[in-house]
Design a protein around this motif. Structure first.
Motif, PDB file in Angstrom:
ATOM      1  N   SER A 171       0.691  -1.207  -0.011  1.00 32.05           N
ATOM      2  CA  SER A 171      -0.223  -0.004   0.078  1.00 32.05           C
ATOM      3  C   SER A 171       0.934   1.331   0.054  1.00 32.05           C
ATOM      4  O   SER A 171       0.556   2.287  -0.637  1.00 32.05           O
ATOM      5  CB  SER A 171      -1.093  -0.044   1.294  1.00 32.05           C
ATOM      6  N   TRP A 172       1.975   1.229   0.861  1.00 31.17           N
ATOM      7  CA  TRP A 172       2.938   2.249   0.984  1.00 31.17           C
ATOM      8  C   TRP A 172       3.324   2.627  -0.521  1.00 31.17           C
ATOM      9  O   TRP A 172       3.400   3.658  -1.048  1.00 31.17           O
ATOM     10  CB  TRP A 172       3.843   2.214   2.037  1.00 31.17           C
ATOM     11  N   VAL A 173       4.086   1.481  -1.082  1.00 29.32           N
ATOM     12  CA  VAL A 173       4.538   1.661  -2.436  1.00 29.32           C
ATOM     13  C   VAL A 173       3.690   2.093  -3.430  1.00 29.32           C
ATOM     14  O   VAL A 173       3.936   3.004  -4.392  1.00 29.32           O
ATOM     15  CB  VAL A 173       5.422   0.464  -2.793  1.00 29.32           C
ATOM     16  N   SER A 174       2.441   1.753  -3.317  1.00 32.88           N
ATOM     17  CA  SER A 174       1.494   2.073  -4.340  1.00 32.88           C
ATOM     18  C   SER A 174       0.974   3.556  -4.225  1.00 32.88           C
ATOM     19  O   SER A 174       0.966   4.323  -5.223  1.00 32.88           O
ATOM     20  CB  SER A 174       0.300   1.170  -4.315  1.00 32.88           C
ATOM     21  N   PHE A 175       0.891   4.063  -2.864  1.00 33.17           N
ATOM     22  CA  PHE A 175       0.060   5.326  -2.923  1.00 33.17           C
ATOM     23  C   PHE A 175       1.225   6.533  -2.423  1.00 33.17           C
ATOM     24  O   PHE A 175       0.817   7.472  -2.664  1.00 33.17           O
ATOM     25  CB  PHE A 175      -1.226   5.162  -1.897  1.00 33.17           C
ATOM     26  N   SER A 176       2.059   6.147  -1.638  1.00 39.01           N
ATOM     27  CA  SER A 176       2.624   7.014  -0.739  1.00 39.01           C
ATOM     28  C   SER A 176       4.128   7.317  -1.616  1.00 39.01           C
ATOM     29  O   SER A 176       4.557   8.321  -1.833  1.00 39.01           O
ATOM     30  CB  SER A 176       3.187   6.569   0.471  1.00 39.01           C
ATOM     31  N   TYR A 177       4.815   6.175  -1.989  1.00 41.31           N
ATOM     32  CA  TYR A 177       6.034   6.169  -2.314  1.00 41.31           C
ATOM     33  C   TYR A 177       6.053   7.022  -3.714  1.00 41.31           C
ATOM     34  O   TYR A 177       7.095   8.002  -3.928  1.00 41.31           O
ATOM     35  CB  TYR A 177       6.570   4.715  -2.867  1.00 41.31           C
ATOM     36  N   PRO A 178       5.141   7.099  -4.747  1.00 39.09           N
ATOM     37  CA  PRO A 178       5.162   7.778  -5.732  1.00 39.09           C
ATOM     38  C   PRO A 178       5.230   9.385  -5.677  1.00 39.09           C
ATOM     39  O   PRO A 178       5.620  10.174  -6.622  1.00 39.09           O
ATOM     40  CB  PRO A 178       4.138   7.389  -6.814  1.00 39.09           C
ATOM     41  N   ASN A 179       4.592   9.662  -4.484  1.00 35.70           N
ATOM     42  CA  ASN A 179       4.258  10.945  -4.154  1.00 35.70           C
ATOM     43  C   ASN A 179       5.550  11.745  -3.322  1.00 35.70           C
ATOM     44  O   ASN A 179       5.445  12.720  -2.799  1.00 35.70           O
ATOM     45  CB  ASN A 179       3.061  11.362  -3.488  1.00 35.70           C
ATOM     46  N   LEU A 180       6.586  11.168  -2.979  1.00 43.30           N
ATOM     47  CA  LEU A 180       7.760  11.509  -2.225  1.00 43.30           C
ATOM     48  C   LEU A 180       8.252  12.340  -2.788  1.00 43.30           C
ATOM     49  O   LEU A 180       9.144  12.335  -4.020  1.00 43.30           O
ATOM     50  CB  LEU A 180       8.651  10.488  -1.794  1.00 43.30           C
ATOM     51  N   GLU A 181       8.684  13.576  -2.082  1.00 46.19           N
ATOM     52  CA  GLU A 181       9.797  14.574  -2.627  1.00 46.19           C
ATOM     53  C   GLU A 181      11.168  13.867  -2.629  1.00 46.19           C
ATOM     54  O   GLU A 181      11.320  12.963  -2.045  1.00 46.19           O
ATOM     55  CB  GLU A 181       9.821  15.694  -1.865  1.00 46.19           C
ATOM     56  N   LEU A 182      12.161  14.409  -3.317  1.00 48.74           N
ATOM     57  CA  LEU A 182      13.394  14.245  -3.432  1.00 48.74           C
ATOM     58  C   LEU A 182      13.985  13.917  -1.788  1.00 48.74           C
ATOM     59  O   LEU A 182      14.744  12.853  -1.639  1.00 48.74           O
ATOM     60  CB  LEU A 182      14.170  15.003  -4.356  1.00 48.74           C
ATOM     61  N   HIS A 183      13.865  14.840  -1.056  1.00 48.52           N
ATOM     62  CA  HIS A 183      14.557  14.522   0.144  1.00 48.52           C
ATOM     63  C   HIS A 183      13.674  13.622   1.031  1.00 48.52           C
ATOM     64  O   HIS A 183      14.302  13.233   2.271  1.00 48.52           O
ATOM     65  CB  HIS A 183      14.497  15.834   1.031  1.00 48.52           C
TER      66      HIS A 183
END
Length: 221
Positions: A171-183
């Motif tokens: 779930s984290w990889v699908s929904f949160s990971y793509p929206n992470l900023e570079l830092h």
């Protein structure tokens, strides 16, 4: 015409034999753990990979033991251990044994007991593609993949990731990971059989099995 048919027949027989040998070799290599599907996205790898013959004990302590993860290759020949961890051998040795199982999130563990055979029959839901352990931390450790591929996400102790403790890594990889900023991006890599990941004390980490994964971890503290 007859000659052409004979040539075609020979070519077909060679192709069939090649396919059989390929399938036969695959069943040995995957320890009979392979399923009909797997996850293809291994992501990037920004963890240093070192051959064990190119690193000294002093260098490991100085550069990695207390500061950052590293992937080690060539530590040992695990052929015998891989055989012992094959599906058929584990069923033979432990099939009727009662084992302790746990489902883990970040803050709690639900533990129970079950017959090993029942666990193996449901291995796709237990350790199959898309399963894994969400973010948590503990003492330093080594993790080696015996079969399959396991994708790792890590953060240093002073950079806690944002996540829902009761949600899966998938779930984290699908929904949160793509929206992470570079830092906010993790230290990450996918490790394969024969590779050992070391992570230092209190590093946050989560895992995602890309195939049915058999692995062993050793915690140092």
């Amino acid at each position: 015409m007859l000659h052409s048919l004979r040539v075609l027949l020979v070519l077909l027989l060679i192709q069939l034999q090649s396919s059989f040998e390929s399938t036969k070799g695959s069943s040995v290599d995957d320890g009979e753990w392979a399923v009909d599907f797997s996850m293809g996205d291994e992501g990037e790898c920004n963890i240093e990979i070192r051959d064990v013959n190119s690193i000294t004990y002093t260098e490991f302590i100085k550069e990695y033991a207390y500061t950052k993860p590293v992937i080690l290759r060539g530590l040992t020949d695990n052929s015998n251990f891989r055989f012992l961890c094959s599906k058929s051998n584990l069923l033979k040795e432990y099939g009727e044994k009662t084992v302790r199982l746990s489902t883990a999130n970040t803050h709690s563990y639900n533990k129970g007991f079950g017959v090993y055979t029942h666990f193996i029959k449901n291995t796709t839901s237990a350790t199959g593609p898309g399963t894994g352990v969400p973010f948590h931390w503990h003492g330093p450790g080594f993790s080696e993949v015996i079969y399959g591929r396991k994708r790792w996400f890590l953060y240093p102790p002073d950079q806690a990731p944002e996540f829902q403790p009761n949600h899966t890594t998938l779930s984290w990889v699908s929904f949160s990971y793509p929206n992470l900023e570079l830092h906010q991006m993790p230290v990450e890599c996918t490790i394969r059989p024969g590779e050992v990941l070391y992570f230092p004390d209190r590093w946050w980490h989560a895992t995602l099995n890309l195939d049915t994964s058999v692995f062993i971890s050793t915690f140092l503290g």
